[in-house]
Design a protein around this motif. Structure first.
Motif, mmCIF file in Angstrom:
data_model
loop_
_atom_site.group_PDB
_atom_site.id
_atom_site.type_symbol
_atom_site.label_atom_id
_atom_site.label_comp_id
_atom_site.label_asym_id
_atom_site.label_seq_id
_atom_site.Cartn_x
_atom_site.Cartn_y
_atom_site.Cartn_z
ATOM 1 N N TYR A 34 0.832 -1.201 0.000
ATOM 2 C CA TYR A 34 0.000 0.000 0.000
ATOM 3 C C TYR A 34 0.866 1.251 0.000
ATOM 4 O O TYR A 34 1.991 1.233 0.480
ATOM 5 N N ARG A 35 0.281 2.328 -0.503
ATOM 6 C CA ARG A 35 0.946 3.632 -0.521
ATOM 7 C C ARG A 35 -0.058 4.662 -0.014
ATOM 8 O O ARG A 35 -1.216 4.671 -0.438
ATOM 9 N N MET A 36 0.383 5.515 0.883
ATOM 10 C CA MET A 36 -0.497 6.554 1.417
ATOM 11 C C MET A 36 -0.725 7.618 0.355
ATOM 12 O O MET A 36 0.222 8.083 -0.280
ATOM 13 N N VAL A 42 -5.352 4.857 1.318
ATOM 14 C CA VAL A 42 -4.263 4.082 0.731
ATOM 15 C C VAL A 42 -4.638 3.563 -0.652
ATOM 16 O O VAL A 42 -5.809 3.333 -0.946
ATOM 17 N N ALA A 142 -0.649 -1.155 7.294
ATOM 18 C CA ALA A 142 -1.975 -0.695 6.847
ATOM 19 C C ALA A 142 -3.061 -1.148 7.808
ATOM 20 O O ALA A 142 -3.977 -0.384 8.128
ATOM 21 N N LYS A 147 -6.402 0.990 7.774
ATOM 22 C CA LYS A 147 -6.611 1.306 6.364
ATOM 23 C C LYS A 147 -7.124 0.118 5.560
ATOM 24 O O LYS A 147 -7.590 0.286 4.443
#
Length: 148
Positions: A34-36, A42, A142, A147
């Motif tokens: 995941y990437r914010m 995310v 995450a 998230k």
């Protein structure tokens, strides 16, 4: 005399094994999923950060785009952030970076985040010159942030 030599040899071999074990712990491979986003939600990612501190490099592999980027790094410091997470910071090895005439856009910080010292991998942050901070999360990170 032979016994003294054997003892010294055993101690030497033991120390070499112990030191190589400690040194190998500097090499870490982290899969992030995941990437914010700027809004703190995310997005799915499929990256691997392979920190090989003993060789002074970091390889970032993007499996979605089948690409790979190599950075020259060195250990910088450790600290606990305001959230109580343990951070291990690596920075660009400026000397080798300059000698290899690499672009300034590759100069940055690479931060491995754990929930605590010697704990679970939370994620990786990257900060490049003239760029935003990017936060990549493991499934554990995450989940801990709620998230997923």
């Amino acid at each position: 005399m032979k016994t003294n030599f054997k003892i010294k040899l055993i101690v030497f071999v033991s120390m070499m094994f112990f030191n190589s074990t400690l040194f190998s712990q500097n090499n870490t491979s982290i899969d992030v999923k995941y990437r914010m986003k700027p809004d703190r939600s995310v997005a799915k990612e499929n990256l691997n950060f392979s920190f090989n501190v003993s060789n002074g490099n970091l390889i970032v592999s993007d499996y979605d785009f089948n690409s790979r980027k190599d950075y020259l790094i060195k250990f910088d410091k450790t600290f606990y952030d305001n959230a109580g997470l343990f951070n291990v910071v690596y920075s660009t090895d400026i000397v080798n970076h300059t000698l290899e005439k690499r672009p300034k856009t590759e100069i940055g910080l690479f931060i491995i985040i754990y929930d605590e010292k010697n704990g679970n991998l939370f994620g990786v942050k990257t900060v490049f010159e003239n760029s935003d901070v990017e936060t990549y999360l493991t499934p554990f990170g995450a989940k801990m942030l709620g998230k997923i």
